[in-house]
Design a protein around this motif. Structure first.
Motif, PDB file in Angstrom:
ATOM      1  N   ASP A   3       1.429  -0.891   0.157  1.00 48.55           N
ATOM      2  CA  ASP A   3       0.154   0.136   0.117  1.00 48.55           C
ATOM      3  C   ASP A   3       0.848   1.444  -0.068  1.00 48.55           C
ATOM      4  OD1 ASP A   3      -2.568  -1.159   0.196  1.00 48.55           O
ATOM      5  OD2 ASP A   3      -3.236  -1.976   2.582  1.00 48.55           O
ATOM      6  N   ALA A   4       1.768   1.361   0.464  1.00 53.04           N
ATOM      7  CA  ALA A   4       2.963   2.546   0.865  1.00 53.04           C
ATOM      8  C   ALA A   4       3.125   2.687  -0.913  1.00 53.04           C
ATOM      9  CB  ALA A   4       4.263   2.090   1.793  1.00 53.04           C
ATOM     10  N   ASP A   5       3.771   1.787  -1.388  1.00 56.99           N
ATOM     11  CA  ASP A   5       4.100   1.688  -3.141  1.00 56.99           C
ATOM     12  C   ASP A   5       3.486   2.578  -3.379  1.00 56.99           C
ATOM     13  OD1 ASP A   5       6.879   0.971  -1.887  1.00 56.99           O
ATOM     14  OD2 ASP A   5       6.877  -0.877  -2.343  1.00 56.99           O
ATOM     15  N   GLN A   9       3.000   5.975  -5.240  1.00 50.67           N
ATOM     16  CA  GLN A   9       2.643   6.260  -6.440  1.00 50.67           C
ATOM     17  C   GLN A   9       1.931   7.343  -7.721  1.00 50.67           C
ATOM     18  OE1 GLN A   9       2.644   2.342  -8.944  1.00 50.67           O
ATOM     19  NE2 GLN A   9       5.001   2.078  -8.882  1.00 50.67           N
ATOM     20  N   ILE A  10       0.865   6.833  -6.361  1.00 54.14           N
ATOM     21  CA  ILE A  10      -0.134   7.810  -6.572  1.00 54.14           C
ATOM     22  C   ILE A  10       0.204   9.517  -6.415  1.00 54.14           C
ATOM     23  CG2 ILE A  10      -2.650   8.471  -5.503  1.00 54.14           C
ATOM     24  CD1 ILE A  10      -2.677   5.878  -5.224  1.00 54.14           C
ATOM     25  N   GLN A  11       0.494   9.341  -5.244  1.00 56.60           N
ATOM     26  CA  GLN A  11       1.146  10.275  -5.010  1.00 56.60           C
ATOM     27  C   GLN A  11       1.979  11.649  -6.102  1.00 56.60           C
ATOM     28  OE1 GLN A  11       2.824  10.366  -1.468  1.00 56.60           O
ATOM     29  NE2 GLN A  11       0.702  10.410  -0.062  1.00 56.60           N
ATOM     30  N   PHE A  16       2.765  15.370 -10.800  1.00 52.27           N
ATOM     31  CA  PHE A  16       3.065  14.885 -12.481  1.00 52.27           C
ATOM     32  C   PHE A  16       2.009  15.824 -13.124  1.00 52.27           C
ATOM     33  CE2 PHE A  16       2.763  13.653 -16.634  1.00 52.27           C
ATOM     34  CZ  PHE A  16       3.773  13.970 -17.256  1.00 52.27           C
ATOM     35  N   ILE A  17       0.540  14.930 -12.914  1.00 52.03           N
ATOM     36  CA  ILE A  17      -0.633  16.090 -13.414  1.00 52.03           C
ATOM     37  C   ILE A  17      -0.727  17.296 -13.169  1.00 52.03           C
ATOM     38  CG2 ILE A  17      -3.090  15.747 -13.681  1.00 52.03           C
ATOM     39  CD1 ILE A  17      -2.563  12.919 -13.461  1.00 52.03           C
ATOM     40  N   ARG A  18      -0.391  17.395 -11.998  1.00 57.74           N
ATOM     41  CA  ARG A  18      -0.701  18.698 -11.090  1.00 57.74           C
ATOM     42  C   ARG A  18       0.536  19.979 -11.695  1.00 57.74           C
ATOM     43  NH1 ARG A  18      -0.756  19.397  -4.782  1.00 57.74           N
ATOM     44  NH2 ARG A  18      -2.803  18.476  -5.350  1.00 57.74           N
TER      45      ARG A  18
END
Length: 229
Positions: A3-5, A9-11, A16-18
């Motif tokens: 879950d941490a990985d 990655q989501i962050q 990146f998107i931001r």
């Protein structure tokens, strides 16, 4: 992948998107600013052009009005000059007309003048019989010289002596202060054929009119100089 990985990655993806969104937003903002500045410049230039055109239009109107006003003033000045010149010429003619009144002062010379005027009229008409009209006051000078005038004409024209009938209708008298606006005659004679179809006016006033009209260009040149073309 725990879950941490996944969360990491989501962050990263979110960052990146931001970042991409911010860059895109900045790009859109810069582009919009450029378009705004270009459009603003075009609008400003368009307004400047309109103002220049309006100024040029009004300036042309002002220049046209100035030219019209100048032309009107120039024409008015020329008319005043011409009127002043005409007044001077007419005053000269009037003075000359007044001088004619003194011609009859010397009776002997006036008789000689009347004889010459009669001969000149006979030569012009070339009629065997003519009517002669003069002032009533001049009858005393005309009647004694008729024979001399007829003889001189006959010799010059190489014809028989003509018949001269003195008309009982007289030329107007000399001008006077009492009748300043009446018809007048300063002297001389008028000759006509018996049928009245040919008339030769040889009065002093008529002679003055002819001479003055003929000499008018010389008079104007003498008074006012050469006329500009």
């Amino acid at each position: 992948m725990n879950d941490a990985d996944v969360s990491k990655q989501i962050q990263q993806m979110v960052r990146f998107i931001r970042q991409e969104a911010e860059e895109k937003a900045n790009e859109i903002s810069v582009s919009a600013e450029e378009e705004f500045n270009i459009e603003k410049l075009q609008l400003v230039e368009a307004e400047k052009k309109k103002i220049r055109q309006e100024y040029e239009r009004k300036d042309k109107q002002v220049q046209v009005r100035k030219k019209i006003e100048y032309s009107m003033q120039l024409n008015a000045s020329r008319l005043k000059v011409l009127q002043a010149q005409d007044d001077l010429v007419n005053s000269m003619k009037e003075s000359a007309s007044k001088e004619l009144l003194h011609v009859g002062g010397n009776h002997r010379s006036y008789e000689h003048l009347l004889k010459d005027l009669i001969v000149q009229g006979l030569l012009r008409l070339k009629e065997p019989s003519v009517l002669l009209r003069c002032r009533k006051a001049d009858l005393q000078y005309v009647e004694p010289i008729l024979d001399r005038a007829k003889k001189e004409y006959a010799e010059k024209a190489k014809v028989h002596s003509p018949e001269i009938i003195v008309d009982q209708v007289y030329l107007p008298p000399a001008p006077s202060h009492h009748n300043a606006h009446d018809r007048f005659c300063s002297g001389g004679v008028v000759l006509a054929s018996r049928d009245g179809k040919i008339v030769f006016e040889n009065s002093l006033d008529a002679r003055l009119e002819v001479v003055f009209r003929k000499k008018l260009p010389e008079i104007r040149k003498s008074l006012f100089g050469e006329v500009a073309a």
